[in-house]
Design an enzyme around this catalytic site. Structure first.
Site, PDB file in Angstrom:
ATOM      1  N   THR A 121      12.314  -1.675  29.237  1.00 26.62           N
ATOM      2  CA  THR A 121      11.677  -0.832  28.215  1.00 26.62           C
ATOM      3  C   THR A 121      10.180  -0.666  28.472  1.00 26.62           C
ATOM      4  O   THR A 121       9.551  -1.539  29.081  1.00 26.62           O
ATOM      5  CB  THR A 121      11.893  -1.485  26.832  1.00 26.62           C
ATOM      6  OG1 THR A 121      11.081  -0.830  25.877  1.00 26.62           O
ATOM      7  CG2 THR A 121      11.524  -2.955  26.825  1.00 26.62           C
ATOM      8  N   ASP A 122       9.626   0.406  27.937  1.00 25.69           N
ATOM      9  CA  ASP A 122       8.169   0.601  28.041  1.00 25.69           C
ATOM     10  C   ASP A 122       7.404  -0.379  27.142  1.00 25.69           C
ATOM     11  O   ASP A 122       6.195  -0.547  27.285  1.00 25.69           O
ATOM     12  CB  ASP A 122       7.783   2.051  27.690  1.00 25.69           C
ATOM     13  CG  ASP A 122       8.210   2.507  26.302  1.00 25.69           C
ATOM     14  OD1 ASP A 122       8.822   1.707  25.569  1.00 25.69           O
ATOM     15  OD2 ASP A 122       7.907   3.669  25.942  1.00 25.69           O
ATOM     16  N   GLU A 123       8.133  -1.027  26.201  1.00 27.38           N
ATOM     17  CA  GLU A 123       7.431  -1.916  25.252  1.00 27.38           C
ATOM     18  C   GLU A 123       6.814  -3.133  25.934  1.00 27.38           C
ATOM     19  O   GLU A 123       5.946  -3.788  25.354  1.00 27.38           O
ATOM     20  CB  GLU A 123       8.391  -2.368  24.139  1.00 27.38           C
ATOM     21  CG  GLU A 123       8.938  -1.201  23.361  1.00 27.38           C
ATOM     22  CD  GLU A 123       9.450  -1.550  21.972  1.00 27.38           C
ATOM     23  OE1 GLU A 123       9.195  -2.667  21.492  1.00 27.38           O
ATOM     24  OE2 GLU A 123      10.099  -0.685  21.376  1.00 27.38           O
ATOM     25  N   TYR A 147      10.871  -9.159  20.699  1.00 24.36           N
ATOM     26  CA  TYR A 147      11.759  -8.338  21.540  1.00 24.36           C
ATOM     27  C   TYR A 147      11.089  -8.010  22.872  1.00 24.36           C
ATOM     28  O   TYR A 147      11.647  -8.272  23.939  1.00 24.36           O
ATOM     29  CB  TYR A 147      12.141  -7.039  20.809  1.00 24.36           C
ATOM     30  CG  TYR A 147      12.706  -5.976  21.733  1.00 24.36           C
ATOM     31  CD1 TYR A 147      13.939  -6.152  22.363  1.00 24.36           C
ATOM     32  CD2 TYR A 147      11.997  -4.791  22.009  1.00 24.36           C
ATOM     33  CE1 TYR A 147      14.454  -5.183  23.230  1.00 24.36           C
ATOM     34  CE2 TYR A 147      12.506  -3.829  22.868  1.00 24.36           C
ATOM     35  CZ  TYR A 147      13.734  -4.025  23.476  1.00 24.36           C
ATOM     36  OH  TYR A 147      14.234  -3.072  24.332  1.00 24.36           O
ATOM     37  N   LYS A 151      12.024  -9.057  26.768  1.00 22.73           N
ATOM     38  CA  LYS A 151      12.324  -8.086  27.835  1.00 22.73           C
ATOM     39  C   LYS A 151      11.346  -8.267  28.996  1.00 22.73           C
ATOM     40  O   LYS A 151      11.721  -8.132  30.157  1.00 22.73           O
ATOM     41  CB  LYS A 151      12.238  -6.652  27.300  1.00 22.73           C
ATOM     42  CG  LYS A 151      13.342  -6.255  26.335  1.00 22.73           C
ATOM     43  CD  LYS A 151      14.744  -6.267  26.931  1.00 22.73           C
ATOM     44  CE  LYS A 151      14.997  -5.162  27.920  1.00 22.73           C
ATOM     45  NZ  LYS A 151      16.424  -5.104  28.357  1.00 22.73           N
TER      46      LYS A 151
HETATM   47  P1  NAD Z   1      22.198  -1.680  21.768  1.00 23.79           P
HETATM   48  O1  NAD Z   1      21.651  -2.730  20.886  1.00 23.79           O
HETATM   49  O2  NAD Z   1      22.721  -0.409  21.193  1.00 23.79           O
HETATM   50  O3  NAD Z   1      23.394  -2.285  22.657  1.00 23.79           O
HETATM   51  C1  NAD Z   1      23.322  -3.550  23.252  1.00 23.79           C
HETATM   52  C2  NAD Z   1      24.720  -3.917  23.740  1.00 23.79           C
HETATM   53  O4  NAD Z   1      24.630  -5.210  24.384  1.00 23.79           O
HETATM   54  C3  NAD Z   1      25.753  -4.029  22.627  1.00 23.79           C
HETATM   55  O5  NAD Z   1      26.954  -3.420  23.011  1.00 23.79           O
HETATM   56  C4  NAD Z   1      25.934  -5.535  22.467  1.00 23.79           C
HETATM   57  O6  NAD Z   1      27.231  -5.908  22.002  1.00 23.79           O
HETATM   58  C5  NAD Z   1      25.676  -6.020  23.892  1.00 23.79           C
HETATM   59  N1  NAD Z   1      25.234  -7.417  23.930  1.00 23.79           N
HETATM   60  C6  NAD Z   1      24.269  -8.002  23.178  1.00 23.79           C
HETATM   61  N2  NAD Z   1      24.168  -9.308  23.475  1.00 23.79           N
HETATM   62  C7  NAD Z   1      25.084  -9.559  24.440  1.00 23.79           C
HETATM   63  C8  NAD Z   1      25.467 -10.719  25.160  1.00 23.79           C
HETATM   64  N3  NAD Z   1      24.889 -11.905  24.932  1.00 23.79           N
HETATM   65  N4  NAD Z   1      26.423 -10.603  26.108  1.00 23.79           N
HETATM   66  C9  NAD Z   1      27.027  -9.412  26.350  1.00 23.79           C
HETATM   67  N5  NAD Z   1      26.731  -8.281  25.677  1.00 23.79           N
HETATM   68  C10 NAD Z   1      25.758  -8.356  24.732  1.00 23.79           C
HETATM   69  O7  NAD Z   1      21.060  -1.396  22.827  1.00 23.79           O
HETATM   70  P2  NAD Z   1      20.634  -0.024  23.527  1.00 23.79           P
HETATM   71  O8  NAD Z   1      19.705   0.689  22.641  1.00 23.79           O
HETATM   72  O9  NAD Z   1      21.843   0.645  24.037  1.00 23.79           O
HETATM   73  O10 NAD Z   1      19.788  -0.608  24.754  1.00 23.79           O
HETATM   74  C11 NAD Z   1      20.420  -0.986  25.959  1.00 23.79           C
HETATM   75  C12 NAD Z   1      19.377  -1.546  26.911  1.00 23.79           C
HETATM   76  O11 NAD Z   1      18.349  -0.576  27.125  1.00 23.79           O
HETATM   77  C13 NAD Z   1      18.669  -2.788  26.385  1.00 23.79           C
HETATM   78  O12 NAD Z   1      18.463  -3.652  27.464  1.00 23.79           O
HETATM   79  C14 NAD Z   1      17.344  -2.262  25.853  1.00 23.79           C
HETATM   80  O13 NAD Z   1      16.356  -3.256  25.920  1.00 23.79           O
HETATM   81  C15 NAD Z   1      17.074  -1.128  26.819  1.00 23.79           C
HETATM   82  N6  NAD Z   1      16.257  -0.023  26.312  1.00 23.79           N
HETATM   83  C16 NAD Z   1      16.576   0.575  25.114  1.00 23.79           C
HETATM   84  C17 NAD Z   1      15.840   1.674  24.691  1.00 23.79           C
HETATM   85  C18 NAD Z   1      16.164   2.395  23.403  1.00 23.79           C
HETATM   86  O14 NAD Z   1      15.417   3.297  23.015  1.00 23.79           O
HETATM   87  N7  NAD Z   1      17.258   2.074  22.707  1.00 23.79           N
HETATM   88  C19 NAD Z   1      14.776   2.152  25.468  1.00 23.79           C
HETATM   89  C20 NAD Z   1      14.474   1.496  26.683  1.00 23.79           C
HETATM   90  C21 NAD Z   1      15.236   0.421  27.092  1.00 23.79           C
HETATM   91  O1  DAU Z   2      10.220   2.120  23.516  1.00 19.99           O
HETATM   92  C1  DAU Z   2      11.517   1.736  23.817  1.00 19.99           C
HETATM   93  C2  DAU Z   2      12.095   0.950  22.673  1.00 19.99           C
HETATM   94  O2  DAU Z   2      12.386   1.875  21.635  1.00 19.99           O
HETATM   95  C3  DAU Z   2      13.342   0.163  23.049  1.00 19.99           C
HETATM   96  O3  DAU Z   2      13.015  -0.807  24.002  1.00 19.99           O
HETATM   97  C4  DAU Z   2      13.956  -0.506  21.815  1.00 19.99           C
HETATM   98  O4  DAU Z   2      15.180  -1.139  22.172  1.00 19.99           O
HETATM   99  C5  DAU Z   2      14.227   0.544  20.770  1.00 19.99           C
HETATM  100  O5  DAU Z   2      14.706  -0.060  19.590  1.00 19.99           O
HETATM  101  C6  DAU Z   2      12.957   1.339  20.474  1.00 19.99           C
HETATM  102  O6  DAU Z   2      11.992   0.500  19.779  1.00 19.99           O
HETATM  103  P1  DAU Z   2      11.115   1.055  18.567  1.00 19.99           P
HETATM  104  O7  DAU Z   2      10.643  -0.083  17.757  1.00 19.99           O
HETATM  105  O8  DAU Z   2      10.116   2.026  19.057  1.00 19.99           O
HETATM  106  O9  DAU Z   2      12.284   1.883  17.796  1.00 19.99           O
HETATM  107  P2  DAU Z   2      12.600   2.026  16.229  1.00 19.99           P
HETATM  108  O10 DAU Z   2      13.564   3.147  16.086  1.00 19.99           O
HETATM  109  O11 DAU Z   2      12.926   0.728  15.602  1.00 19.99           O
HETATM  110  O12 DAU Z   2      11.203   2.503  15.643  1.00 19.99           O
HETATM  111  C7  DAU Z   2      10.593   3.703  16.131  1.00 19.99           C
HETATM  112  C8  DAU Z   2       9.316   3.911  15.349  1.00 19.99           C
HETATM  113  O13 DAU Z   2       9.658   4.243  13.991  1.00 19.99           O
HETATM  114  C9  DAU Z   2       8.451   2.678  15.253  1.00 19.99           C
HETATM  115  O14 DAU Z   2       7.096   3.063  15.288  1.00 19.99           O
HETATM  116  C10 DAU Z   2       8.788   2.077  13.890  1.00 19.99           C
HETATM  117  C11 DAU Z   2       9.116   3.294  13.053  1.00 19.99           C
HETATM  118  N1  DAU Z   2      10.135   3.114  12.008  1.00 19.99           N
HETATM  119  C12 DAU Z   2      11.324   2.548  12.342  1.00 19.99           C
HETATM  120  C13 DAU Z   2      12.328   2.368  11.409  1.00 19.99           C
HETATM  121  C14 DAU Z   2      13.650   1.715  11.793  1.00 19.99           C
HETATM  122  C15 DAU Z   2       9.908   3.569  10.699  1.00 19.99           C
HETATM  123  O15 DAU Z   2       8.845   4.115  10.392  1.00 19.99           O
HETATM  124  N2  DAU Z   2      10.900   3.394   9.777  1.00 19.99           N
HETATM  125  C16 DAU Z   2      12.102   2.797  10.072  1.00 19.99           C
HETATM  126  O16 DAU Z   2      12.954   2.649   9.150  1.00 19.99           O
END
Ligand code: NAD
Ligand code: DAU
Length: 333
Positions: A121-123, A147, A151
């Site tokens: 992730t970019d975080e 988190y 990562k």
């Molecule tokens: P998600 O939370 O939707 O899915 C995570 C999956 O991993 C689920 O199916 C869960 O059951 C599985 N999991 C969790 N713990 C586990 C374990 N111990 N063993 C096996 N499986 C397990 O997450 P996502 O949003 O699909 O993100 C997927 C990946 O991409 C993550 O590594 C996250 O850090 C990364 N990522 C997410 C975003 C985003 O915007 N969602 C952006 C950049 C990177």
């Molecule tokens: O940048 C990549 C990341 O993006 C991934 O690595 C994470 O897995 C993914 O969850 C996401 O993280 P964020 O914290 O950016 O996503 P989230 O949707 O939780 O929040 C996006 C923005 O919106 C953040 O600034 C917080 C704000 N927010 C979020 C929620 C859930 C609100 O204002 N209200 C809300 O209810």
């Protein structure tokens, strides 16, 4: 080629599996612990596809991971705890899965000499000020939530195994994904589903935090190109070229869903809330010819349409019913 997809029942993993099976004939094993974020209903159209199989397993379970990695060619590692707010409430599962689970997967990759692509992730890079240049692969790590710290640790471990043991690895650091099958706890799907139910949307703090939005299928295509053309040992930043303040995003959603601003509820800010993320994806563009193709406005409209057409999926997520699916479809058949 035989791919092991960890976390394939989650949002991005399930979209990646669908993308791959729609483009290629390879065999895919989906290895997932089915935490609250894992939803096998996301992939039910592939249950009878001979190229696809599911293994319920935890990446912290050494025996299960070694067994799964033994007979495949490439691991694409999505499995993680992914929601920042949950990591603030309790970091334990994040450290366990994202750090110790990562180590287990790397040990298996090392043992059986497989390739791994790690999804990050970019975080990990921290927070930008309004005028700062976007993150690149060279930006120093500065994670600020449990988190992102977990990562960051996983990225460091992947690189450590490359330098120390010579494993074949690549990493991608991607910005905020959006699209279908996104669990309704993150901002976009939560707000869409609240508005569909006539509820208000909780904007944290002043809503001026900026995120860079990428469609999940652009992310999947980026991973595909890294797997095919990425240089071993390298990291690639992937972004959506769509920086936006949360409040502007919220206003766009309200407009697209025919609601006025009285649906906004300002709530207490997230502790340690990162102000801005942005990605410079020049390396992926220059080396791989990758760039995002789906315009945010179009992708967002399609996503709203998808949630409207799949209200049952949304309500099963919200009620928790989706968690009974594995038992019904896989165990008691
Ligand atoms: P998600 O939370 O939707 O899915 C995570 C999956 O991993 C689920 O199916 C869960 O059951 C599985 N999991 C969790 N713990 C586990 C374990 N111990 N063993 C096996 N499986 C397990 O997450 P996502 O949003 O699909 O993100 C997927 C990946 O991409 C993550 O590594 C996250 O850090 C990364 N990522 C997410 C975003 C985003 O915007 N969602 C952006 C950049 C990177
Ligand atoms: O940048 C990549 C990341 O993006 C991934 O690595 C994470 O897995 C993914 O969850 C996401 O993280 P964020 O914290 O950016 O996503 P989230 O949707 O939780 O929040 C996006 C923005 O919106 C953040 O600034 C917080 C704000 N927010 C979020 C929620 C859930 C609100 O204002 N209200 C809300 O209810």
């Amino acid at each position: 080629m035989k791919l092991l997809i960890t976390g394939g029942a989650g949002f991005i993993g399930s979209n990646f599996i669908r993308y791959w099976l729609e483009h290629y004939q390879d065999e895919i094993i989906n290895f997932d612990a089915l935490t609250y974020a894992g939803n096998l209903e996301n992939l039910k159209e592939f249950e009878t596809d001979l190229r696809y199989s599911f293994v319920k397993g935890d990446i912290c379970d050494r025996e299960a991971v070694f067994e799964a990695v033994k007979n495949i060619d490439v691991v694409v590692h999505f499995a993680a705890e992914s929601h920042v707010d949950r990591s603030i409430m309790d970091p334990s599962a994040f450290i366990k899965t994202n750090v110790l689970g990562m180590q287990t997967v790397l040990d298996a990759v090392k043992e059986y000499k497989k390739r791994i692509h790690h999804i990050s992730t970019d975080e990990v890079f921290g927070a930008l000020k309004p005028d700062d240049a976007p993150f690149t692969e060279k930006t120093p790590y500065d994670p600020r939530s449990p988190y992102s710290a977990s990562k960051a640790a996983s990225d460091h471990l992947v690189r450590a195994y490359y330098h120390t043991y010579g494993i074949e690895m690549t990493i991608s650091n991607c910005s905020n994904n959006y699209g279908p099958y996104m669990f309704p706890e993150k901002i976009i799907p939560l707000f869409i589903s609240n508005l569909m139910e006539g509820k208000k949307v909780p904007v944290y703090g002043d809503g001026q935090q900026v995120r860079d939005w990428i469609h999940v299928l652009d992310h999947a295509r980026g991973i595909d190109m890294i797997l095919k053309h990425g240089r071993i040992g390298e990291t690639y930043c992937l972004g959506g070229d769509a920086e936006m303040a949360n409040l502007d995003l919220t206003k766009s959603l309200l407009k697209l869903m025919d609601k006025d601003e009285s649906y906004i509820e300002y709530v207490t800010d997230r502790p340690g809330h990162d102000r801005r993320y942005a990605i410079d994806f020049s390396k992926a563009k220059n080396e791989l010819g990758w760039e995002p193709q789906i315009k945010f406005e179009e992708g967002l409209k399609e996503m709203i349409e998808w949630y409207r057409e799949n209200q049952e999926w949304v309500s099963r997520c919200k009620s928790g019913e989706y968690q009974e699916y594995y038992e019904k479809q896989y165990v008691s058949r």
